[in-house]
Motif scaffolding. Structure first.
Motif, PDB file in Angstrom:
ATOM      1  N   ILE A  80       0.854  -1.195   0.000  1.00  0.00           N
ATOM      2  CA  ILE A  80       0.000   0.000   0.000  1.00  0.00           C
ATOM      3  C   ILE A  80       0.887   1.241   0.000  1.00  0.00           C
ATOM      4  CG2 ILE A  80      -1.798   1.275   1.217  1.00  0.00           C
ATOM      5  CD1 ILE A  80      -2.677  -1.251   2.583  1.00  0.00           C
ATOM      6  N   PRO A  81       0.951   1.953  -1.139  1.00  0.00           N
ATOM      7  CA  PRO A  81       1.695   3.219  -1.111  1.00  0.00           C
ATOM      8  C   PRO A  81       0.863   4.227  -0.323  1.00  0.00           C
ATOM      9  CG  PRO A  81       0.702   2.884  -3.287  1.00  0.00           C
ATOM     10  CD  PRO A  81       0.321   1.706  -2.444  1.00  0.00           C
ATOM     11  N   ALA A  82       1.414   4.739   0.747  1.00  0.00           N
ATOM     12  CA  ALA A  82       0.657   5.656   1.615  1.00  0.00           C
ATOM     13  C   ALA A  82       1.541   6.828   2.009  1.00  0.00           C
ATOM     14  CB  ALA A  82       0.149   4.905   2.844  1.00  0.00           C
ATOM     15  N   ALA A  83       2.276   7.325   1.052  1.00  0.00           N
ATOM     16  CA  ALA A  83       3.213   8.416   1.340  1.00  0.00           C
ATOM     17  C   ALA A  83       2.775   9.720   0.697  1.00  0.00           C
ATOM     18  CB  ALA A  83       4.609   8.028   0.850  1.00  0.00           C
ATOM     19  N   GLY A  84       1.536   9.736   0.188  1.00  0.00           N
ATOM     20  CA  GLY A  84       1.052  10.961  -0.465  1.00  0.00           C
ATOM     21  C   GLY A  84       0.564  11.974   0.554  1.00  0.00           C
ATOM     22  N   SER A  85       0.441  13.217   0.087  1.00  0.00           N
ATOM     23  CA  SER A  85      -0.036  14.270   0.990  1.00  0.00           C
ATOM     24  C   SER A  85      -1.516  14.530   0.795  1.00  0.00           C
ATOM     25  CB  SER A  85       0.742  15.561   0.756  1.00  0.00           C
ATOM     26  OG  SER A  85       0.547  15.969  -0.581  1.00  0.00           O
TER      27      SER A  85
ATOM     28  N   PRO B 290      -2.670  14.164   5.906  1.00  0.00           N
ATOM     29  CA  PRO B 290      -2.696  13.374   4.667  1.00  0.00           C
ATOM     30  C   PRO B 290      -3.965  12.515   4.623  1.00  0.00           C
ATOM     31  CG  PRO B 290      -0.539  13.241   5.708  1.00  0.00           C
ATOM     32  CD  PRO B 290      -1.439  13.967   6.666  1.00  0.00           C
ATOM     33  N   LYS B 291      -4.552  12.370   3.425  1.00  0.00           N
ATOM     34  CA  LYS B 291      -5.915  11.808   3.367  1.00  0.00           C
ATOM     35  C   LYS B 291      -6.018  10.396   3.901  1.00  0.00           C
ATOM     36  CE  LYS B 291      -5.647  10.601  -1.534  1.00  0.00           C
ATOM     37  NZ  LYS B 291      -6.222  10.756  -2.861  1.00  0.00           N
ATOM     38  N   GLN B 292      -4.935   9.629   3.832  1.00  0.00           N
ATOM     39  CA  GLN B 292      -5.009   8.244   4.328  1.00  0.00           C
ATOM     40  C   GLN B 292      -5.278   8.176   5.830  1.00  0.00           C
ATOM     41  OE1 GLN B 292      -2.582   9.615   2.639  1.00  0.00           O
ATOM     42  NE2 GLN B 292      -0.546   9.181   3.423  1.00  0.00           N
TER      43      GLN B 292
ATOM     44  N   GLY C   8       8.804   6.127   1.485  1.00  0.00           N
ATOM     45  CA  GLY C   8       8.020   6.747   0.415  1.00  0.00           C
ATOM     46  C   GLY C   8       8.838   7.742  -0.384  1.00  0.00           C
ATOM     47  N   GLY C   9       8.441   7.928  -1.637  1.00  0.00           N
ATOM     48  CA  GLY C   9       9.155   8.851  -2.523  1.00  0.00           C
ATOM     49  C   GLY C   9       8.302  10.051  -2.876  1.00  0.00           C
ATOM     50  N   THR C  10       8.729  10.774  -3.914  1.00  0.00           N
ATOM     51  CA  THR C  10       8.015  12.008  -4.266  1.00  0.00           C
ATOM     52  C   THR C  10       6.821  11.741  -5.181  1.00  0.00           C
ATOM     53  OG1 THR C  10       9.589  12.327  -6.049  1.00  0.00           O
ATOM     54  CG2 THR C  10      10.016  13.526  -4.020  1.00  0.00           C
ATOM     55  N   THR C  11       6.761  10.543  -5.771  1.00  0.00           N
ATOM     56  CA  THR C  11       5.591  10.165  -6.571  1.00  0.00           C
ATOM     57  C   THR C  11       5.112   8.795  -6.101  1.00  0.00           C
ATOM     58  OG1 THR C  11       6.904   8.974  -8.211  1.00  0.00           O
ATOM     59  CG2 THR C  11       6.475  11.314  -8.649  1.00  0.00           C
ATOM     60  N   ARG C  12       3.891   8.440  -6.511  1.00  0.00           N
ATOM     61  CA  ARG C  12       3.355   7.126  -6.158  1.00  0.00           C
ATOM     62  C   ARG C  12       4.270   6.026  -6.696  1.00  0.00           C
ATOM     63  NH1 ARG C  12       0.553   2.969  -8.213  1.00  0.00           N
ATOM     64  NH2 ARG C  12      -1.223   2.084  -7.094  1.00  0.00           N
ATOM     65  N   ALA C  13       4.683   6.189  -7.959  1.00  0.00           N
ATOM     66  CA  ALA C  13       5.530   5.150  -8.582  1.00  0.00           C
ATOM     67  C   ALA C  13       6.827   4.985  -7.793  1.00  0.00           C
ATOM     68  CB  ALA C  13       5.826   5.525 -10.025  1.00  0.00           C
ATOM     69  N   GLU C  14       7.393   6.110  -7.348  1.00  0.00           N
ATOM     70  CA  GLU C  14       8.636   6.051  -6.579  1.00  0.00           C
ATOM     71  C   GLU C  14       8.404   5.360  -5.230  1.00  0.00           C
ATOM     72  OE1 GLU C  14      10.881   9.804  -7.021  1.00  0.00           O
ATOM     73  OE2 GLU C  14      11.505   9.435  -4.954  1.00  0.00           O
ATOM     74  N   SER C  15       7.263   5.642  -4.617  1.00  0.00           N
ATOM     75  CA  SER C  15       6.955   4.999  -3.328  1.00  0.00           C
ATOM     76  C   SER C  15       6.841   3.483  -3.511  1.00  0.00           C
ATOM     77  CB  SER C  15       5.643   5.551  -2.747  1.00  0.00           C
ATOM     78  OG  SER C  15       5.784   6.909  -2.436  1.00  0.00           O
ATOM     79  N   VAL C  16       6.167   3.059  -4.574  1.00  0.00           N
ATOM     80  CA  VAL C  16       6.015   1.613  -4.816  1.00  0.00           C
ATOM     81  C   VAL C  16       7.386   0.993  -5.082  1.00  0.00           C
ATOM     82  CG1 VAL C  16       4.983  -0.140  -6.321  1.00  0.00           C
ATOM     83  CG2 VAL C  16       3.648   1.872  -5.676  1.00  0.00           C
TER      84      VAL C  16
ATOM     85  N   ASP D 123      -4.068   1.308  -3.456  1.00  0.00           N
ATOM     86  CA  ASP D 123      -4.046   2.672  -2.918  1.00  0.00           C
ATOM     87  C   ASP D 123      -4.640   2.730  -1.516  1.00  0.00           C
ATOM     88  OD1 ASP D 123      -3.014   3.790  -5.253  1.00  0.00           O
ATOM     89  OD2 ASP D 123      -5.009   4.082  -6.119  1.00  0.00           O
ATOM     90  N   ALA D 124      -3.972   3.463  -0.656  1.00  0.00           N
ATOM     91  CA  ALA D 124      -4.513   3.691   0.696  1.00  0.00           C
ATOM     92  C   ALA D 124      -5.851   4.415   0.616  1.00  0.00           C
ATOM     93  CB  ALA D 124      -3.524   4.522   1.501  1.00  0.00           C
ATOM     94  N   ALA D 125      -6.060   5.128  -0.475  1.00  0.00           N
ATOM     95  CA  ALA D 125      -7.248   5.971  -0.607  1.00  0.00           C
ATOM     96  C   ALA D 125      -8.414   5.257  -1.294  1.00  0.00           C
ATOM     97  CB  ALA D 125      -6.873   7.233  -1.374  1.00  0.00           C
TER      98      ALA D 125
ATOM     99  N   PHE E  12     -14.000   3.282  -5.534  1.00  0.00           N
ATOM    100  CA  PHE E  12     -13.456   4.540  -6.072  1.00  0.00           C
ATOM    101  C   PHE E  12     -12.339   5.071  -5.170  1.00  0.00           C
ATOM    102  CE2 PHE E  12     -15.188   7.729  -3.130  1.00  0.00           C
ATOM    103  CZ  PHE E  12     -16.103   6.953  -2.431  1.00  0.00           C
ATOM    104  N   LYS E  13     -11.572   6.002  -5.735  1.00  0.00           N
ATOM    105  CA  LYS E  13     -10.472   6.588  -4.949  1.00  0.00           C
ATOM    106  C   LYS E  13     -10.944   7.883  -4.287  1.00  0.00           C
ATOM    107  CE  LYS E  13      -6.920   8.451  -6.885  1.00  0.00           C
ATOM    108  NZ  LYS E  13      -5.677   8.674  -7.609  1.00  0.00           N
ATOM    109  N   VAL E  14     -10.797   7.966  -2.990  1.00  0.00           N
ATOM    110  CA  VAL E  14     -11.156   9.186  -2.276  1.00  0.00           C
ATOM    111  C   VAL E  14     -10.129  10.259  -2.645  1.00  0.00           C
ATOM    112  CG1 VAL E  14     -11.447  10.259   0.005  1.00  0.00           C
ATOM    113  CG2 VAL E  14     -12.229   7.903  -0.378  1.00  0.00           C
TER     114      VAL E  14
HETATM  115  O1  C5P Z   1      -2.555  11.199  -4.882  1.00  0.00           O
HETATM  116  P1  C5P Z   1      -3.208   9.924  -5.312  1.00  0.00           P
HETATM  117  O2  C5P Z   1      -4.613   9.822  -4.830  1.00  0.00           O
HETATM  118  O3  C5P Z   1      -3.085   9.626  -6.766  1.00  0.00           O
HETATM  119  O4  C5P Z   1      -2.382   8.772  -4.551  1.00  0.00           O
HETATM  120  C1  C5P Z   1      -2.643   7.401  -4.755  1.00  0.00           C
HETATM  121  C2  C5P Z   1      -1.905   6.606  -3.685  1.00  0.00           C
HETATM  122  O5  C5P Z   1      -0.505   6.785  -3.826  1.00  0.00           O
HETATM  123  C3  C5P Z   1      -2.266   7.045  -2.266  1.00  0.00           C
HETATM  124  O6  C5P Z   1      -2.395   5.875  -1.467  1.00  0.00           O
HETATM  125  C4  C5P Z   1      -1.066   7.888  -1.856  1.00  0.00           C
HETATM  126  O7  C5P Z   1      -0.815   7.914  -0.460  1.00  0.00           O
HETATM  127  C5  C5P Z   1       0.063   7.191  -2.598  1.00  0.00           C
HETATM  128  N1  C5P Z   1       1.236   8.063  -2.852  1.00  0.00           N
HETATM  129  C6  C5P Z   1       2.479   7.689  -2.345  1.00  0.00           C
HETATM  130  N2  C5P Z   1       3.570   8.500  -2.542  1.00  0.00           N
HETATM  131  C7  C5P Z   1       3.440   9.657  -3.193  1.00  0.00           C
HETATM  132  C8  C5P Z   1       2.185  10.054  -3.723  1.00  0.00           C
HETATM  133  C9  C5P Z   1       1.082   9.226  -3.535  1.00  0.00           C
HETATM  134  O8  C5P Z   1       2.607   6.628  -1.714  1.00  0.00           O
HETATM  135  N3  C5P Z   1       4.519  10.443  -3.333  1.00  0.00           N
END
Ligand code: C5P
Length: 234
Positions: free
Chosen positions: A8-13, A22-24, A79-87, A110-112, A213-215
């Protein structure tokens, strides 16, 4: 033996949620949003472990009690700066710690997407276990699609035949997913399947529904809350 892991990538803001938190971690029926994804994945007997990829400076995870999932949960603060980087970072660390093998299936979720159901998850796994490439949950597009210019004027209507909305989990074998994400590098991909497609492969679409759906926006939270409430109080 075939093994299944989830990541679960959960590093987004969650910048589109208009929230400091962060929404998660936003509360959904008294639990943080990510709890609901973890809960569904945890109860699938085929899934060995759940990797949760957090931002290196995450200070919210420890505010909650995750002990009920402790036999399957592995938290990675990479976690990284993008979802792909986090994965990709999560996959890298999991391999460095000898937790996964090249042939293992990885389900990235997705965590969301807190409304994933057990049936959707079971369907994805059973449809893809013997697949060469892997695939993802998705729903056929039902609305008419308009292409606009930057002033929101319709330029033309896109045919919707064979168009799908990609969801998660997205399920690929470790080796292929790792190679695809490394190869995707600077491409602006927003899901894992896009990285696989960039290798010239064709992930399989597994029929899902709109509930998964994605929140993304504040209003989505109320809808997710309603769906989960109804599910818990049939
Ligand atoms: O921002 P978005 O809704 O597209 O994010 C999809 C998923 O990717 C979320 O679970 C979010 O926490 C994760 N993510 C991440 N690292 C980031 C950006 C998003 O793990 N830098």
């Amino acid at each position: 033996m075939t093994r299944f892991f989830t990541l679960i990538p959960a590093a987004g803001s969650g910048s589109r949620m208009d929230s400091e938190l962060p929404k998660q971690y936003l509360l959904l029926n008294d639990n943080p949003m990510i709890y609901h994804s973890i809960n569904t994945l945890y109860h699938n007997k085929l899934i060995t472990s759940i990797f949760v990829v957090l931002a290196p400076d995450d200070c919210n995870w420890i505010k909650h009690d995750w002990s009920q999932f402790s036999d399957k949960l592995i938290v990675l603060n990479c976690g990284g700066t993008t979802r792909a980087e986090s994965v990709l970072n999560g996959l890298t660390i999991a391999k460095q710690r000898n937790l996964v093998d090249n042939n293992d299936w990885i389900l990235v979720h997705d965590a969301a997407r807190p409304c994933l159901t057990t049936a959707q998850l079971d369907g994805l796994i059973s449809e893809l276990t013997h697949d060469e490439v892997g695939g993802l949950l998705a729903v056929p597009v039902s609305d008419t699609l308009k292409r606009s210019n930057i002033r929101n004027l319709v330029m033309h209507t896109e045919p919707r035949e064979n168009l799908w909305q990609a969801q998660t989990p997205q399920m690929f074998r470790y080796e292929l997913l790792f190679k695809a994400l490394q190869n995707a590098g600077k491409l602006h991909i927003t899901d894992d399947a896009s990285a696989i497609e960039a290798l010239g492969l064709h992930p399989k679409l597994i029929l899902s529904d709109a509930y998964n759906f994605k929140v993304t926006y504040p209003k989505d939270l109320a809808l997710a809350e309603l769906i989960i409430h109804q599910r818990n109080n049939p």
